[in-house]
Every structure is written in structure tokens, then in C-alpha cells.
Design an enzyme around this catalytic site. Structure first.
Site, PDB file in Angstrom:
ATOM      1  CG  ASN A   6      -7.439  10.698  13.861  1.00 39.29           C
ATOM      2  OD1 ASN A   6      -6.230  10.492  13.772  1.00 39.29           O
ATOM      3  ND2 ASN A   6      -8.085  11.569  13.093  1.00 39.29           N
ATOM      4  CE  LYS A   8      -7.823  14.857  14.679  1.00 40.70           C
ATOM      5  NZ  LYS A   8      -8.665  15.978  14.402  1.00 40.70           N
ATOM      6  CG  HIS A  95      -9.541  12.871   9.225  1.00 39.01           C
ATOM      7  ND1 HIS A  95      -9.383  14.234   9.323  1.00 39.01           N
ATOM      8  CD2 HIS A  95     -10.044  12.461  10.414  1.00 39.01           C
ATOM      9  CE1 HIS A  95      -9.762  14.621  10.537  1.00 39.01           C
ATOM     10  NE2 HIS A  95     -10.178  13.566  11.211  1.00 39.01           N
ATOM     11  CD  GLU A  97      -7.488  16.926  11.058  1.00 43.11           C
ATOM     12  OE1 GLU A  97      -6.600  16.067  11.184  1.00 43.11           O
ATOM     13  OE2 GLU A  97      -8.200  17.322  12.007  1.00 43.11           O
ATOM     14  CD  GLU A 167     -14.291  11.940  12.178  1.00 42.99           C
ATOM     15  OE1 GLU A 167     -14.091  11.741  13.367  1.00 42.99           O
ATOM     16  OE2 GLU A 167     -13.398  12.257  11.385  1.00 42.99           O
ATOM     17  N   GLY A 173     -12.470  18.935  16.142  1.00 48.10           N
ATOM     18  CA  GLY A 173     -11.497  19.753  16.866  1.00 48.10           C
ATOM     19  C   GLY A 173     -12.014  21.117  17.282  1.00 48.10           C
ATOM     20  CB  SER A 213     -16.241  18.099  19.356  1.00 46.23           C
ATOM     21  OG  SER A 213     -15.396  19.022  18.706  1.00 46.23           O
TER      22      SER A 213
HETATM   23  P1  PGA Z   1     -11.902  15.543  17.580  1.00 44.32           P
HETATM   24  O1  PGA Z   1     -11.349  14.847  16.257  1.00 44.32           O
HETATM   25  O2  PGA Z   1     -12.512  14.488  18.439  1.00 44.32           O
HETATM   26  O3  PGA Z   1     -10.717  16.187  18.199  1.00 44.32           O
HETATM   27  O4  PGA Z   1     -12.931  16.555  17.137  1.00 44.32           O
HETATM   28  C1  PGA Z   1     -12.081  13.838  15.617  1.00 44.32           C
HETATM   29  C2  PGA Z   1     -11.369  13.399  14.358  1.00 44.32           C
HETATM   30  O5  PGA Z   1     -10.643  14.189  13.760  1.00 44.32           O
HETATM   31  O6  PGA Z   1     -11.525  12.248  13.941  1.00 44.32           O
END
Ligand code: PGA
Length: 258
Positions: A6, A8, A95, A97, A167, A173, A213
Site C-alpha cells: 500500500n 498510500k 483501510h 486511514e 491491520e 505506520g 509496520s
Molecule cells: P505500514 O502501513 O506498513 O507503514 O505500517 C501498513 C498499511 O497502512 O497498510
């Protein structure tokens, strides 16, 4: 193993094409894994074209969001028909976010999943608890709350097309990955819900990925989880080197397990 990325809101069209070209050159060895990268909408068509011109890169294209109608007066939205037309095989839905910053609800995610399946794009449904929910010990209730509205949209034969990404929101993140034990527990629980609802055989055919992460440095412990069908990678997918290391390590696990 299924390995998703992803990106983003990162990478221009040129940066995206350069990345795919470099990654494709790096993973040309016939690795027994499936890789998809969810890129910004703007890069989709250019990547499809560049891939076709290069004879087909072994990297599937994904989008990061979709609207649930096929067309109409929805300014600013992108339909599943358009995703399919741009060469998309996967699309992220729900997601954290989007749930937190764009008010996406479980009802929205359900409609998006149905729209994607109707257009033969594989939904990657993201689910997971916040730190507060984990502290309260209600992770399983949260997963049920996020999955229940989506289940009526799924037919048994859709399960092989469905990807569920566990997740934990607190791991996204933050550099704080869930422990192997926590991830295994959540994966087992999601699988059980799928078994209960669709039967063991169909339930086994959906993919469950871990995201949050994931890096090439903390992958080993995750790869020991039997219940894991793959990983979903954000930050560590932005560099060719780190993402290709993750892909290779996952491919090795496939070989060791067979
Ligand atoms: P990250 O993001 O690996 O940077 O924690 C994962 C995601 O948002 O799918």
C-alpha cells in the site's frame, strides 16, 4: 503467499513506473508468490501500459479505494468499472486511514466489496482494532463489527477472490508491529468467522494477510505463523530494496513449507 503493498499518497507516475521496472527486474526469478501493489489512481493506466509494453511484469496492480456505483453523478469518485478498465486486479477497502480520516463506515465498506466483486476486482478488506479497543480487550468484537456487514455481500464462490488484511490500527505506520502471538490469534479468529459463515472449505480459500509496520527486519517471526497467508506492507514497500527482500523472504517460506 500473497504479498501486498500500500503506497498510500506516495509516488508520481514516473516514480511508479521506475519502481515497477526495477522491482520486476529484481524478482524475475520464478518466485512462487503473488505480489500486488496498490498505487495512487493516477499511476494505474501508465503502469498497465508499461507492463504490457515490457511483456507483462509479475506484479498485479491494485487501487487504494473505490466508489460503489459503476457510474453516475459522483464528483471526485472512481468506479470499480474504471479500476478494472485501468488494469486493476485488487482494491483496498476500509483501510483505517479511510475509516478514521474520511468517515468510511462498515456499511460503506460492504457496498464497496460488493461493487468490486461484481466487477471482478479482488477486494482487500482491512480490519483491525485501535489501541484503546485492544486495551479494553474487545479486539474480537471489533473484528465482528467490521466483518458482519460485509458477509451478506459475499457468496461462497466469492471467497477465493477475497483478501482480508488484519491491520491493528495501532501498528500502522508506528513501527509497533503486533507480536506473532497476537497476529496468530486474530488470524485464527477471522478464519473461524469465515468457517462459521461460509463453511470450512470455502472459508479456507480466502486469504488473510497481516499488515502494520511489517519490515524486512521484523518479518521472520511473522513467517512462523501457520495461519498467515501473506503480508500487507506500507512504508517498507516504498523502496525497491526493502520490498524485494520481503518478497524473497516470503517466497522462501513457501518453499520451506512445501
Ligand atoms: P505500514 O502501513 O506498513 O507503514 O505500517 C501498513 C498499511 O497502512 O497498510
Amino acid at each position: 503467499m500473497l504479498i501486498g503493498a500500500n503506497w498510500k499518497m506516495h509516488k508520481t507516475v514516473h516514480e511508479s513506473v521506475d519502481f515497477f521496472r526495477a522491482l520486476a527486474a529484481d524478482i524475475l526469478l520464478d518466485l512462487d508468490v503473488e505480489v500486488f501493489i496498490c498505487v495512487p489512481f493516477t499511476a494505474l493506466w501508465a503502469l498497465s501500459q508499461a507492463s504490457a509494453a515490457a511483456g507483462g511484469w509479475p506484479i498485479a496492480l491494485g487501487a487504494q479505494n473505490v466508489f460503489w456505483e459503476d457510474e453516475g453523478p459522483y464528483t471526485g469518485e472512481v468506479s470499480p468499472v474504471m479500476l478494472r478498465d485501468s488494469g486493476c486486479k485488487y482494491a483496498i477497502v476500509g483501510h483505517s486511514e479511510r475509516r478514521q480520516k474520511f468517515s468510511e463506515t462498515a456499511a460503506h465498506t460492504a457496498k464497496k466489496v460488493a461493487a468490486l466483486l461484481r466487477n471482478r476486482v479482488r477486494p482487500v478488506l482491512c480490519i483491525g482494532e485501535t489501541w484503546e479497543e485492544k486495551a479494553k480487550g474487545i479486539t474480537e468484537q471489533v473484528l465482528v463489527r467490521q466483518l458482519e456487514p460485509v458477509f451478506p455481500m459475499l457468496r461462497t464462490e466469492d471467497l477465493p477472490e477475497c483478501v482480508f488484511a488484519y491491520e491493528p490500527v495501532w501498528a500502522i505506520g508506528t513501527g509497533r508491529r503486533a507480536s506473532a502471538c497476537q497476529a496468530a490469534e486474530a488470524h485464527r479468529f477471522i478464519r473461524l468467522l469465515l468457517h462459521d459463515r461460509f463453511g470450512v472449505e470455502a472459508g479456507e480459500r480466502a486469504k488473510i494477510l497481516y499488515g502494520g509496520s511489517v519490515t524486512e527486519k521484523n518479518l521472520s517471526e511473522l513467517l512462523e505463523i501457520d495461519e498467515l497467508d501473506g503480508v500487507f506492507v506500507g512504508g517498507a514497500s516504498l523502496e525497491v530494496q526493502s520490498f524485494s527482500t520481503i518478497i524473497r523472504r516470503c517466497a522462501q517460506r513457501g518453499t520451506e513449507g512445501s
